[in-house]
Design a protein around this motif. Structure first.
Motif, PDB file in Angstrom:
ATOM      1  N   GLY A 262       0.604  -1.136   0.101  1.00  0.00           N
ATOM      2  CA  GLY A 262       0.071  -0.085  -0.054  1.00  0.00           C
ATOM      3  C   GLY A 262       0.919   1.219   0.188  1.00  0.00           C
TER       4      GLY A 262
ATOM      5  N   VAL B  34      -5.259   6.521  -0.922  1.00  0.00           N
ATOM      6  CA  VAL B  34      -4.298   5.156  -0.905  1.00  0.00           C
ATOM      7  C   VAL B  34      -4.331   4.471  -2.148  1.00  0.00           C
ATOM      8  CG1 VAL B  34      -4.446   3.388   0.399  1.00  0.00           C
ATOM      9  CG2 VAL B  34      -4.942   5.288   1.245  1.00  0.00           C
TER      10      VAL B  34
ATOM     11  N   VAL C 195      -2.915   1.113  -3.490  1.00  0.00           N
ATOM     12  CA  VAL C 195      -3.302  -0.866  -3.676  1.00  0.00           C
ATOM     13  C   VAL C 195      -2.583  -1.532  -4.616  1.00  0.00           C
ATOM     14  CG1 VAL C 195      -3.714  -2.929  -3.274  1.00  0.00           C
ATOM     15  CG2 VAL C 195      -5.107  -0.965  -2.129  1.00  0.00           C
TER      16      VAL C 195
ATOM     17  N   TYR D 179      -7.723   4.635  -3.860  1.00  0.00           N
ATOM     18  CA  TYR D 179      -9.516   5.569  -3.239  1.00  0.00           C
ATOM     19  C   TYR D 179      -8.980   6.826  -2.479  1.00  0.00           C
ATOM     20  CZ  TYR D 179     -10.414   0.589  -3.533  1.00  0.00           C
ATOM     21  OH  TYR D 179     -10.317  -0.864  -3.760  1.00  0.00           O
TER      22      TYR D 179
ATOM     23  N   GLN E  32     -15.177   1.692   0.620  1.00  0.00           N
ATOM     24  CA  GLN E  32     -13.628   1.718   0.201  1.00  0.00           C
ATOM     25  C   GLN E  32     -12.625   1.010   1.238  1.00  0.00           C
ATOM     26  OE1 GLN E  32     -12.985   6.046   0.831  1.00  0.00           O
ATOM     27  NE2 GLN E  32     -13.245   6.737  -1.720  1.00  0.00           N
TER      28      GLN E  32
ATOM     29  N   GLU F 283     -13.305  -2.902   0.271  1.00  0.00           N
ATOM     30  CA  GLU F 283     -11.981  -3.311  -0.396  1.00  0.00           C
ATOM     31  C   GLU F 283     -10.517  -3.467  -0.121  1.00  0.00           C
ATOM     32  OE1 GLU F 283     -13.128  -1.286  -4.272  1.00  0.00           O
ATOM     33  OE2 GLU F 283     -15.060  -1.437  -4.362  1.00  0.00           O
ATOM     34  N   ILE F 284      -9.777  -2.162   0.275  1.00  0.00           N
ATOM     35  CA  ILE F 284      -9.027  -2.090   0.710  1.00  0.00           C
ATOM     36  C   ILE F 284      -8.317  -3.923   2.145  1.00  0.00           C
ATOM     37  CG2 ILE F 284      -6.715  -0.906   2.459  1.00  0.00           C
ATOM     38  CD1 ILE F 284      -8.340   1.506   1.406  1.00  0.00           C
ATOM     39  N   TYR F 285      -9.256  -3.590   3.163  1.00  0.00           N
ATOM     40  CA  TYR F 285      -9.653  -4.945   3.793  1.00  0.00           C
ATOM     41  C   TYR F 285      -9.797  -5.949   3.140  1.00  0.00           C
ATOM     42  CZ  TYR F 285     -10.102  -6.954   8.636  1.00  0.00           C
ATOM     43  OH  TYR F 285      -9.882  -6.845   9.665  1.00  0.00           O
TER      44      TYR F 285
END
Length: 428
Positions: free
Chosen positions: A58, A67, A69, A84, A163, A166-168
């Motif tokens: 990240g 942010v 990914v 994001y 958001q 999705e990152i999780y």
């Protein structure tokens, strides 16, 4: 050229594929944190040669409020897969110095499965791992610095709930695939020549130059850099001799850089230097506000402590300018709505009532004393008036009763003779 370097870098970047060593995936992914990535992202992964459970890294950019990914491709190098917008981050540009300074950290951090929190009060979150070895070596303090949902921050990077889901999911899938930990690179801004020229006079510039070496290593190789700390500073992609280690507070060991990276970095730096010189003469946007070092950090930390105690303070934390002056918006005051805040409000109300009662008591005493003095003065005035009135008739009588004027003897004889004469003339 970088195929071998990518594989080597991947192995030494502590992102190797292996079993989770703190908690199993099931331990930190209960129901509610199992949202799957959308088909659009999965399709892009396939088009870029990425496996769904491949490792991730990240990147965070404060000034740009994003942010990123990045995900590993089958050739070992990484490519961006999602971006994001940050809903909110706390503080200014610049690193975190101390507990309570409300600064979102900058630097290189590591996230392991045990740092994932699906039951967070901020919807979902993961702790980025502050303080790291660099922070501890430099005496920096703080805890519970996260990337989380709920769009609310006091030292963290906050996202909207969809958001963070999705990152999780990216992290969950990577851990499921065997990644033991992923790297978070947190920067003040994209460390281009133009931006570095913009911030060349900032008090945090030397710190940012140090971060830029890691930034450049990733830009060149597209592999998360191996990060170590020695002499209280970051070093990247350095290989120490066998048996020697990097001591965060000790002297750096004699280390080497892989030859392909050394050559690539030299060429990259040459181009950067030319771009930086050009940017120095160009017109660029004004720099954004940044923290003025440990002094401002302590100033804000004190504000945070007073706020936590429930004191009535400025709504916004104080800000120290780079010339040492302090800016506070005293037109907006308030206190935190919490048990501590309500207790402090009740205590202050009680103290205010007590003070008011004491002031009213003092005012009453002073009023009574003034009334007594006034009455005394009036009594004295009345007494004096009565005395003056009593003496006034005697003086008047004396003025009215006056003795008749005495007639001289000589005048009296003359009058007798004249009287006799007149009587004789008229037969009296």
């Amino acid at each position: 050229m970088f195929a071998k370097l990518a594989r080597t870098g991947f192995m030494i970047s502590v992102l190797a594929v292996a079993g989770c060593n703190e908690k199993s995936v099931a331990d930190f992914v209960p129901q509610g944190a199992n949202k799957q990535l959308p088909e659009k992202i999965l399709a892009e992964m396939r088009s870029k040669g990425m496996n769904r459970e491949a490792p991730i890294v990240g990147r965070i950019f404060k000034e740009e409020n994003v942010v990123e990914v990045w995900k590993q491709k089958t050739n070992g190098r990484y490519d961006i897969i999602a971006t994001y917008p940050i809903c909110r981050y706390s503080g200014k540009l610049g690193p975190k110095y101390t507990e309570g300074d409300r600064q979102a950290p900058e630097g290189f951090y590591t996230v392991r499965p045990g740092q994932m929190n699906p039951k967070s009060g901020y919807h979902l979150s993961f702790n980025i791992g502050y303080p790291n070895a660099y922070d501890r070596a430099n005496g920096r303090t703080g805890s519970n610095l996260m990337v989380h949902g709920a769009c609310s921050s006091s030292g963290c990077y906050s996202m909207n709930d969809p958001q963070i889901e999705e990152i999780y999911a990216f992290a969950r899938d990577a851990f499921k695939g065997g990644q033991t930990e992923f790297q978070i690179q947190a920067y003040p801004f994209r460390m281009t020549a133009a931006n570095m020229a913009r911030y060349r006079n900032d008090p945090n510039y030397e710190f940012w130059k140090m971060l830029k070496v890691g930034y450049d290593n990733f830009e060149i190789t597209k592999v998360p850099p191996k990060v170590d700390v020695c002499e209280k500073r970051y070093v990247f992609n350095q290989v120490a001799p066998d048996g020697q280690k990097f001591n965060p507070t000790g002297a750096c060991p004699t280390s080497t850089t892989p030859d392909p990276l050394k050559v690539a970095y030299a060429n990259y730096q040459k181009n950067y230097d030319a771009a930086f010189a050009s940017a120095m003469n160009g017109s660029t946007p004004a720099p954004k506000a940044s923290i003025a070092g440990i002094k401002e950090a302590k100033l804000v930390s004190d504000w945070t402590k007073r706020r936590a105690r429930g004191e009535r303070i400025t709504i916004d934390p104080p800000s120290m300018n780079h010339d040492g002056s302090v800016t506070e918006n005293t037109t907006r005051m308030g206190r935190i709505d919490s048990p501590a805040g309500r207790k402090m409000a009740a205590l202050e109300a009680e103290q205010a009532a007590k003070k008011k009662a004491e002031e009213e008591k003092r005012a009453a005493i002073l009023a009574a004393k003034a009334e007594k003095e006034r009455a005394k003065a009036e009594a004295l005035a009345a007494k004096e008036a009565a005395k003056n009135k009593a003496s006034e008739p005697a003086e008047t009588l004396t003025a009215q009763v006056q003795p008749a004027p005495e007639v001289p003897v000589e005048d009296e004889g003359r009058l007798s003779k004249m009287k006799k004469k007149l009587l004789g003339m008229f037969g009296g």
